[in-house]
Design a protein around this motif. Structure first.
Motif, short mmCIF file in Angstrom:
data_model
loop_
_atom_site.label_atom_id
_atom_site.label_comp_id
_atom_site.label_asym_id
_atom_site.label_seq_id
_atom_site.Cartn_x
_atom_site.Cartn_y
_atom_site.Cartn_z
N PRO A 117 0.72 -0.55 -3.13
CA PRO A 117 0.92 -0.45 -2.38
C PRO A 117 1.81 1.09 -2.78
CG PRO A 117 3.00 -2.30 -2.37
CD PRO A 117 1.33 -2.37 -2.95
N GLU A 118 1.81 1.19 -3.89
CA GLU A 118 2.99 2.02 -5.30
C GLU A 118 2.15 3.60 -4.81
OE1 GLU A 118 3.36 -1.85 -7.28
OE2 GLU A 118 1.90 -0.93 -6.30
N TYR A 119 1.11 3.61 -4.58
CA TYR A 119 0.09 4.07 -4.39
C TYR A 119 -1.12 3.97 -3.76
CZ TYR A 119 2.86 5.57 -9.02
OH TYR A 119 2.88 5.80 -10.13
N PRO A 120 -0.70 3.96 -2.00
CA PRO A 120 -1.79 3.92 -0.67
C PRO A 120 -2.65 4.92 -1.02
CG PRO A 120 0.64 5.07 -0.22
CD PRO A 120 0.49 4.35 -1.87
N PHE A 121 -3.58 5.23 0.09
CA PHE A 121 -4.12 6.61 0.40
C PHE A 121 -3.34 8.07 0.14
CE2 PHE A 121 -7.03 9.24 2.83
CZ PHE A 121 -8.17 9.33 2.08
N PRO A 122 -3.69 8.88 -0.26
CA PRO A 122 -5.25 9.06 -1.19
C PRO A 122 -5.09 9.64 -2.23
CG PRO A 122 -3.90 10.87 -0.67
CD PRO A 122 -3.12 10.37 0.03
N ALA A 123 -4.10 8.56 -2.86
CA ALA A 123 -4.36 8.37 -4.36
C ALA A 123 -5.47 8.00 -5.30
CB ALA A 123 -3.37 7.23 -5.02
#
Length: 310
Positions: A117-123
């Motif tokens: 969850p640190e980098y959610p969509f769109p990462a």
């Protein structure tokens, strides 16, 4: 009829009396360590890491696996690994990458995309798009055939691959994509609220695991603002996609949405190959010696070879 009686006996060592860890914010670090994977075996292949600069100053690692006898212009599989968008690395899929490289005569570019969850969509989506652009821009230096690219992935990685294919279609540039390979993909975040068939997710990964993964990937995204690039099952129109390979186990919690997606693809005129594997839960191909895993790999490679021969 019990779920255990439906399980492929060769998969029993992977699932029977083997606890499936819970997904939670607390268990994510443990899962990441456990699922990082070992260094990729180099039998018959060359393995190299490349690092791409992101706009924010960080780097994106991609791992290129290619057969030692690769030709001057080698078709490319851009691959996204499984792991519910929350864990995993290219090394998690090491044997899959080697199998594809050796048996489809492709260079396989696996993306170490950012994790939720640190980098959610769109990462993660952006990272795979960046890898695809690199394949095209570096084609001459790397010996890639930029006109023969297949997007591929398993589980969350298959979701990302499908989202990238839709993005390329909508941008009006196919980026040389000639095929899409999707193995047990979660496709629609809304599917977790629908009742599945009674055996789906009864062994191994369950609907609750899928629900947590979606919640992590879409953290901070309002339900009404989830796009087709994050949840390809939300796409109203699937026309214009390249030939697609779909594979899923009959005991998988995402089996129903894969069946529905295949029906919609066929209705919209997309060349579609669908395989349902009896007695197979989510992630069954981790049992590499099982006949069902061998069959999956053979069928996937047949599809890859058909796509790159077009």
């Amino acid at each position: 009829m019990t779920p255990q009686s439906l399980l492929d006996p060769q998969l029993a060592p992977l699932f029977i009396d083997v606890p499936t860890p819970a997904f939670s914010d607390e268990t994510i670090p443990i899962l990441r360590q456990a699922m990082a994977g070992s260094p990729i075996a180099k039998a018959g292949v060359d393995v190299k890491a490349h690092y791409l600069d992101r706009a924010d100053g960080t780097t994106l690692r991609i791992v290129v696996v290619r057969p030692l006898d690769a030709t001057e212009l080698t078709p490319v599989v851009v691959h996204a690994h499984p792991g519910g968008w929350i864990f995993g690395t290219p090394e998690t899929s090491g044997s899959t990458l080697v199998d594809m490289a050796r048996n489809s005569s492709c260079a396989v570019v696996s993306v170490d995309y950012r994790l939720a969850p640190e980098y959610p969509f769109p990462a993660a989506h952006q990272d795979v798009m960046a890898a695809l652009r690199w394949v095209r821009s570096a084609a001459q230096d790397q010996g890639f055939d930029a006109d023969r690219i297949v997007l591929a992935g398993e589980s969350a990685g298959a979701n990302i691959a499908a989202g990238v294919a839709l993005r390329c279609r909508d941008d009006g540039d196919d980026h040389g994509i000639v095929g899409l390979s999707m193995v047990y993909s979660p496709l629609d975040d809304r599917a977790i609220s629908r009742p599945a068939h009674p055996y789906a997710g009864s062994i191994g990964l369950s609907a609750s695991h899928i629900r947590f993964a979606w919640t992590s990937y879409l953290r901070g995204v309002e339900t009404d603002h989830v796009t087709l690039y994050a949840a390809p099952g939300r796409a109203e129109n699937l026309t214009g996609l390249p030939p697609i390979f779909l594979a899923v186990g009959a005991l998988d919690p995402v089996v129903d949405e894969n069946l529905g997606f295949a029906q919609r693809l066929i209705r919209d005129g997309v060349p579609t190959t669908l395989h349902i594997f009896a007695g197979a839960p989510h992630g069954f191909d981790r049992m590499e010696t099982a006949k069902v895993t061998i069959q999956l790999r053979e069928l996937r490679n047949e599809h890859l070879n058909r796509c790159i021969a077009l």
